[in-house]
Design an enzyme around this catalytic site. Structure first.
Site, short mmCIF file in Angstrom:
data_model
loop_
_atom_site.label_atom_id
_atom_site.label_comp_id
_atom_site.label_asym_id
_atom_site.label_seq_id
_atom_site.Cartn_x
_atom_site.Cartn_y
_atom_site.Cartn_z
N GLY A 262 0.83 -1.20 0.00
CA GLY A 262 0.00 0.00 0.00
C GLY A 262 0.86 1.24 0.00
O GLY A 262 2.00 1.23 -0.49
N SER A 263 0.33 2.30 0.58
CA SER A 263 1.04 3.59 0.52
C SER A 263 2.07 3.69 1.65
O SER A 263 1.90 3.09 2.72
CB SER A 263 0.01 4.72 0.64
OG SER A 263 -0.72 4.57 1.83
N VAL A 266 0.69 4.76 5.29
CA VAL A 266 -0.04 3.73 6.03
C VAL A 266 0.92 2.62 6.46
O VAL A 266 0.89 2.14 7.60
CB VAL A 266 -1.20 3.16 5.17
CG1 VAL A 266 -1.83 1.94 5.84
CG2 VAL A 266 -2.26 4.23 4.92
N GLY A 267 1.84 2.26 5.58
CA GLY A 267 2.82 1.21 5.92
C GLY A 267 3.66 1.61 7.12
O GLY A 267 3.92 0.80 8.02
N GLU A 284 5.61 -3.40 0.99
CA GLU A 284 5.80 -3.09 -0.43
C GLU A 284 4.94 -1.86 -0.68
O GLU A 284 3.72 -1.92 -0.60
CB GLU A 284 5.33 -4.25 -1.31
CG GLU A 284 5.79 -5.64 -0.88
CD GLU A 284 7.30 -5.80 -0.90
OE1 GLU A 284 7.97 -5.04 -1.62
OE2 GLU A 284 7.82 -6.67 -0.17
N CYS A 318 1.93 0.80 -9.00
CA CYS A 318 2.92 1.32 -8.06
C CYS A 318 4.26 1.68 -8.69
O CYS A 318 4.86 2.69 -8.35
CB CYS A 318 3.14 0.30 -6.95
SG CYS A 318 3.45 -1.36 -7.59
P1 NDP Z 1 -3.40 2.30 1.35
O1 NDP Z 1 -2.08 2.38 2.01
O2 NDP Z 1 -4.37 3.38 1.58
O3 NDP Z 1 -4.15 0.94 1.75
C1 NDP Z 1 -3.54 -0.33 1.61
C2 NDP Z 1 -4.25 -1.31 2.52
O4 NDP Z 1 -4.05 -0.90 3.88
C3 NDP Z 1 -5.77 -1.35 2.32
O5 NDP Z 1 -6.24 -2.65 2.58
C4 NDP Z 1 -6.26 -0.40 3.40
O6 NDP Z 1 -7.60 -0.59 3.77
C5 NDP Z 1 -5.31 -0.74 4.53
N1 NDP Z 1 -5.20 0.31 5.54
C6 NDP Z 1 -5.44 1.63 5.40
N2 NDP Z 1 -5.24 2.27 6.58
C7 NDP Z 1 -4.88 1.32 7.47
C8 NDP Z 1 -4.55 1.35 8.85
N3 NDP Z 1 -4.55 2.48 9.54
N4 NDP Z 1 -4.22 0.18 9.47
C9 NDP Z 1 -4.21 -0.98 8.78
N5 NDP Z 1 -4.55 -1.06 7.48
C10 NDP Z 1 -4.86 0.07 6.82
O7 NDP Z 1 -3.10 2.11 -0.21
P2 NDP Z 1 -4.13 2.04 -1.40
O8 NDP Z 1 -5.12 0.95 -1.15
O9 NDP Z 1 -4.60 3.40 -1.70
O10 NDP Z 1 -3.19 1.49 -2.57
C11 NDP Z 1 -2.40 2.28 -3.36
C12 NDP Z 1 -0.98 2.32 -2.85
O11 NDP Z 1 -0.41 1.01 -2.86
C13 NDP Z 1 -0.09 3.15 -3.75
O12 NDP Z 1 0.81 3.91 -2.98
C14 NDP Z 1 0.65 2.08 -4.55
O13 NDP Z 1 1.84 2.54 -5.15
C15 NDP Z 1 0.87 1.04 -3.51
N6 NDP Z 1 1.18 -0.26 -4.09
C16 NDP Z 1 2.45 -0.79 -3.94
C17 NDP Z 1 2.78 -1.98 -4.56
C18 NDP Z 1 4.15 -2.59 -4.43
O14 NDP Z 1 4.29 -3.77 -4.74
N7 NDP Z 1 5.15 -1.87 -3.97
C19 NDP Z 1 1.81 -2.72 -5.38
C20 NDP Z 1 0.52 -2.07 -5.46
C21 NDP Z 1 0.23 -0.90 -4.82
P3 NDP Z 1 -8.76 0.30 3.05
O15 NDP Z 1 -8.76 -0.09 1.63
O16 NDP Z 1 -9.99 -0.08 3.74
O17 NDP Z 1 -8.37 1.73 3.26
#
Ligand code: NDP
Length: 518
Positions: A262-263, A266-267, A284, A318
């Site tokens: 994810g982002s 958040v990570g 990641e 990503c």
């Molecule tokens: P987010 O970081 O917003 O969310 C990722 C996941 O984390 C979702 O399931 C989300 O739930 C969950 N989440 C959000 N907040 C929390 C929290 N406080 N505690 C625990 N879990 C949480 O990313 P996006 O879904 O917007 O995805 C896009 C991002 O992912 C981009 O930055 C992209 O570049 C990256 N990405 C990286 C990849 C890689 O391999 N490096 C591959 C694909 C994407 P919810 O959906 O309910 O908010």
């Protein structure tokens, strides 16, 4: 300047008809779809539901139950029991060949229900069919690769050696136990597979937390896993909001390992939470990928190739290209060709024939991208294509036009990941200058060099501060090579899709044995 004649197209939709079985699964006989814990559908003690929609039309596809603290606790307990079993029959004790046979069965069932899984990716995720069909193949490829790794990597006791007089020692490799995958919305099937197969084949039981925007595929895969014969509790799915369900997972000390995609923000927050109680984590995360185009490259050909990646899943990928550094000698024809490629993209609904640029995933992203377009111009980016809202007749989605800016080395107008068909192009005087500018980003996921001089390209690619360096290609992924990020794009762990990924889902202890004193 030579102009290549090969036809380079953006990822494109062919007409997709939603299968009835997808709609039946989503409607669930009129009841909300529950989470899956221990093989059972669970509606959740919070009594809360949320809707998942088709981003391109805003049609509600399914109502889903949100999992809260009690369900996360139940899932951890259930997954732990499935891991341990009674009298040595837990998932950790199942022979590798039996685990592989179950994984193969699951892959076979995914193949049988390919159109339903494609509907998840196309309808729930908003993707065009060309990309979705490619994503679907990752299920089998990932399972096969990690089955091979699981056969090769020795679990259990390593070779014994003498470490002191009358003392011997050996290593002991074992799965963590309950591991969780927190998955984003942009590649749900791919990223669920990349998490689930190595984790399961290493002997862990899993909790999958799909993104709130794309929960359907994980729930469907759990249904297929039950049909394949996975023991209850080995694969559990916990849909819900990140700040509720995701946080409960991060806070639960019974989760031994988390794989987060994810982002970066958040990570980083989840890592801080996990660290308090010792849950290990791999991350990641997002990127702001760069491409360097050298003076010997054909500007029109490379502009179209780069344009294809800039627009991959409408820029919601990503590792894709958002920053281009082009030799000044070919900058004008490059920018012209890039503008013409992006301007020519067919904006439309993702299931309609020929669509190349569909709706972004949700209103928050829509707002963020529009804001980023304004900020890029305010920071000094010269708009070649200024973006803005696009209309698609009869569809109430979140459509946007592509954005392209010309910039210069002293103007850093594109500092953050903008998840759309969005790029800045900066003319430079040398490859070294381009490399310095590419590497000044805090992100570090993927970068490429475009040149006819392969040797020079490789030398430059090695100098990127990114997890993946590429020559004349971008968004490259192959099993056996690590895919991970440097800087704020990655965290601890060996990346995905390689042997180190499998090892991430195991822990190694040292065991010392001394002769009994006396
Ligand atoms: P987010 O970081 O917003 O969310 C990722 C996941 O984390 C979702 O399931 C989300 O739930 C969950 N989440 C959000 N907040 C929390 C929290 N406080 N505690 C625990 N879990 C949480 O990313 P996006 O879904 O917007 O995805 C896009 C991002 O992912 C981009 O930055 C992209 O570049 C990256 N990405 C990286 C990849 C890689 O391999 N490096 C591959 C694909 C994407 P919810 O959906 O309910 O908010």
């Amino acid at each position: 300047m030579a102009t290549a004649s090969i036809d380079i197209q953006a990822f494109t939709a062919t007409t997709f008809t939603t299968p009835d079985k997808f709609s039946q699964f989503c409607s669930n006989g009129g009841a909300p779809l529950g989470g899956i814990i221990g093989g059972k559908s669970v509606s959740g003690s919070m009594n809360a539901t949320f809707q998942t929609t088709d981003p391109g039309s805003q049609e509600v596809l399914a109502t889903i139950c949100e999992m809260g603290e009690a369900e996360v606790a139940l899932a951890v307990e259930t997954a732990h029991k499935a891991f341990i079993g009674d009298n040595g029959n837990g998932w950790k004790d199942v022979l590798v060949e039996k685990r592989i046979a179950l994984v193969n069965k699951l892959v076979e069932l995914c193949g049988r229900d390919r159109d339903i899984l494609l509907a998840c990716e196309i309808r729930d995720g908003g993707k065009v069919s060309e990309l979705a069909t490619g994503d679907f193949t990752q299920i089998r490829e990932c399972a096969e690769y990690f089955s091979g790794v699981a056969r090769r990597i020795a679990m259990g006791e390593g070779p014994e050696r003498s470490v002191a007089p009358r003392v011997k020692g050996f290593t002991y490799r074992e799965p963590w136990g309950v591991v969780a995958g927190i998955i984003p919305w942009n590649y749900p099937i791919v990223l669920t597979s990349w998490f689930m197969f190595p984790a399961l084949l290493a002997g862990n039981t899993v909790l999958i937390k799909p993104a709130e925007d794309t929960p359907i595929s994980a729930l469907y895969i759990a249904k297929l896993a039950a049909e394949a014969g996975f023991p209850p509790g080995v694969i559990n799915v916990l849909p819900g909001r990140g700040e509720i369900t995701g946080q409960c997972i991060a806070k639960h000390p019974g989760v031994r390992y988390i794989s987060f995609t994810g982002s970066p923000g958040v990570g980083q927050a989840i890592l801080r939470t996990c660290d308090r109680h010792g849950t290990r984590m791999k991350r990641e995360m997002g990127g702001n990928g760069s491409a360097i185009v050298l003076s010997d490259a054909d500007p029109e050909l490379v502009a179209r190739m780069v344009g294809r990646y800039v627009n991959q899943h409408y820029g919601q990928t990503c590792c894709t290209v958002h920053r281009v550094f082009v030799d000044r000698k070919i900058a004008d024809p490059f920018i012209d060709a890039q503008r013409s490629f992006l301007e020519g993209l067919k904006i439309g609904y993702q299931t309609d024939e020929g669509t190349q640029l569909g709706s972004v995933i949700n209103s928050t992203q829509h707002h963020r991208i529009l804001q980023a377009q304004k900020e890029t111009a305010a920071r000094g980016g010269q708009a070649i294509l200024s973006g803005g809202v696009a209309e698609v007749s009869g569809k109430d989605g979140f459509y946007l036009k592509p954005a392209l800016y010309r910039t210069s080395p002293e103007v850093d107008c594109n500092p953050q990941e903008v998840f759309h068909t969005f790029a800045t192009v900066c003319p430079v005087d040398s490859a070294e200058e381009a490399l310095q500018l590419a590497n000044r980003s805090p992100y570090g996921l993927g970068a490429s060099v475009w040149t006819q001089d392969i040797e020079r390209g490789v030398a430059l690619a090695k100098k990127f501060r990114d997890g993946t360096g590429q020559v004349n290609c971008h968004n490259s992924i192959a099993y056996g090579l690590p895919y991970g990020g440097q800087g704020i794009s990655g965290g601890p762990g060996g990346g995905v899709n390689c042997e180190d990924t499998f090892l991430d889902y195991t822990q190694v202890k040292a065991v010392y044995v001394a002769d009994y004193p006396g």
